[in-house]
Write a protein that holds these residues in place. Structure first.
Motif: not given
Length: 158
Positions: A32-33, A125-126, A128-132
């Protein structure tokens, strides 16, 4: 290598005039990454991207670019999207437009690192936790992570 030799050779002849190039985006998935790199030129987080060398298959270019830029061994699993980018104007004035092939890549081995100097960071990155990120990169990620079996055609030029 930031700019392929064949592009440098063309630039000697045409200066900063627009070039039409084949490009790849490698969306590397591990569970999930997804792998993202921080570009050295503008600080943006993106999947691995690169230029297809003359005579090179686009899927092979995605594998090569991922090894060169992030030090990861991967396998191309499917074409997620194909489309034309907007014109890119680089800091030195060079202009280019790309026929981008976005691939879903399966992680095989390695630890992400900014291997060739084109990036300052490489990490997982997960989902559900992506950077801008820019809308064009989010569109490529969406196509790759959608689970759709057919490739999407016609990205929105930016």
């Amino acid at each position: 290598m930031a700019t392929p030799d064949f592009v440098l050779s063309l630039r000697e002849k045409i200066g900063t005039a627009p070039l039409w190039l084949a490009g790849v985006t490698a969306v590397v998935v591990r569970g999930d990454e997804t792998l993202l790199v921080r570009r050295a030129d503008n600080g943006a987080w993106t999947p691995v991207t690169g230029i297809v060398d003359p005579g090179e298959q686009p899927a092979d270019a995605a594998v090569r670019e991922t090894l060169e830029e992030a030090d990861l061994h991967v396998v191309a699993e499917r074409l997620a999207s194909i489309g034309v980018t907007g014109e890119v104007v680089y800091a030195n004035g060079d202009r280019a437009q790309y026929l981008d092939h976005t691939f879903v890549m399966r992680y095989v081995s390695g630890e992400p690192s900014p291997a060739d100097g084109e990036n300052t960071e490489a990490r997982w990155f997960g989902l559900d936790d992506l950077p801008t990120m820019g809308a064009d990169m989010l569109e490529r990620l969406d196509a790759a992570l959608s689970g759709e079996q057919a490739a999407r055609f016609g990205m929105t030029p930016r």
